[in-house]
Motif scaffolding. Sequence first.
Motif, PDB file in Angstrom:
ATOM      1  N   GLY A   1      -7.736   3.843  -1.768  1.00 32.56           N
ATOM      2  CA  GLY A   1      -7.082   2.915  -2.676  1.00 32.56           C
ATOM      3  C   GLY A   1      -7.407   3.207  -4.125  1.00 32.56           C
ATOM      4  O   GLY A   1      -8.296   4.008  -4.451  1.00 32.56           O
TER       5      GLY A   1
ATOM      6  N   ARG B   1      -3.394   3.117   5.544  1.00 27.79           N
ATOM      7  CA  ARG B   1      -4.064   3.548   4.314  1.00 27.79           C
ATOM      8  C   ARG B   1      -4.402   5.040   4.357  1.00 27.79           C
ATOM      9  O   ARG B   1      -4.257   5.752   3.356  1.00 27.79           O
TER      10      ARG B   1
ATOM     11  N   HIS C   1       0.839  -1.205   0.000  1.00 31.55           N
ATOM     12  CA  HIS C   1       0.000   0.000   0.000  1.00 31.55           C
ATOM     13  C   HIS C   1       0.874   1.256   0.000  1.00 31.55           C
ATOM     14  O   HIS C   1       0.587   2.238  -0.699  1.00 31.55           O
TER      15      HIS C   1
ATOM     16  N   THR D   1      -7.639   7.210  -4.734  1.00 29.94           N
ATOM     17  CA  THR D   1      -7.180   7.317  -3.359  1.00 29.94           C
ATOM     18  C   THR D   1      -6.919   8.733  -2.888  1.00 29.94           C
ATOM     19  O   THR D   1      -7.070   9.035  -1.712  1.00 29.94           O
TER      20      THR D   1
END
Length: 485
Positions: A464, A165, A115, A468
């Motif tokens: 994401g 994230r 990520h 994102t």
Amino acid sequence: MDTTTAQYEALALYIGGRFLSARGRPEQEVINPATGEAFAQLPHATREDLDNAVNAASDAFQSWRHTPAIERSALLRRVASLIRERAPQIARNITLDQGKPLAEAILEVQSCAEHAEWHAEECRRIYGRVIPARTPGVQQTVSREPIGVCAAFTPWNFPFNLALRKVVAALGSGCTTVLKGPEDSPSAVVALARIFHDAGLPAGCLNVVWGVPSEVSTHLINAPAVRKISFTGSATVGKQLASMAGAQMKRMTMELGGHSPVLVFDDADVEQAARFLARTKTRNAGQVCMAPSRFFVHEKAYERFVDAFTAEYAPLRVGDGLDPQTQMGPLAHERRIDAMQALVTDARERGASLVCGGSRLDETGYFFPPTILTGVPDDARLMVEEPFGPVVPITTFSSTEDALSRANALPYGLASYVFTNSIATAEYVAGRIEAGMVGINHFGLALPETPLGGVKESGMGSEGGIETFDGYLVTKFVSQASRVP
């Protein structure tokens, strides 16, 4: 201290590039859900700490926003490298304070390196554009600029992943962040702060605070310098935070709860689908917002599905996540035991049949067994409320429209799953099911390159994928003439 917790993370606040221990601040016990015992203390932020965190983020934003994308990218790559290096210890501590089996915790942490790398690449591709002008001598451009200071709130079920994230999206876009992680499983977020610190992130770009959730969220959302809110958690709390943020026209990304329907058609590989879904449901003891949680099986395939699912799910070994033989760990909180028991009791009172499980396993830990109920009516609490645990309701459907109607009946719309070998059925259902994510014949969600988000009461915005950075950027249009007409 017990040797099992001897290397546990030194818990702290992280403000303005400094790690701050308790030193007179209020503290909260951290509980090991496998034993029910406290083994660490987490310092809470004072109001002054919260103000200092926001001020540090605001000051840092003035320079971080102008840091070249290539430099932000390089930092995120260093973060990815440190994640891989430190994954074993971070994962072990997640198992201690959150409960999931060590193998699952290691997978959670290691996947976050990818990520970080994805955001490292995508932040170099935040492009603007030129719009052809109607008049000679005029240049018209559109640029994307970071919105400012972000307040992020993350939950306990995936403490490293869900915090990472949000942080990489904010920092990659040029924003700075004040992060309030989960007080129940805090080690992962402190470890994350240490990784960014050691990777060379400038002081103030990331700040970590702890405290009573309602008090911290209210303080941060009302802070004038905070311009963006990002929250992952329940729909109930999400609505409260959205109301506060909306009153001040602050940008929001909300990844809220779901109650994911599973539609298994009679032309599917029924037994294989059942085994796959049982393994998927096992993850984190069902404490996953995208977990399959409402099972609708075509009446012609129902018995075969139940038999295969039960054979895979019922024998799972439940225990301490540090035990290598454990296949499913404890629930994260003792209150979740009572919640599971209440759902089972209500379903049985409404006519459902208990296939396996149904009662607490161990009084010394927060263990609840794999539980299956069949013939669950649609008005049972288990079919209406997100269970967030290892309790599985299975019922039948007779037609595609029947299945879709019942799958779409709830106000949630996060994830959904379809099992069929018919391309026509797959396309038809995918186009009509009300969910932000649809998995057909597999679980292909929450990857770095794919958007994660829901519809209806399951939230707004995505994390994401190429989407994102959308929630962290504002659009600016500039029209410049070479001279005054």
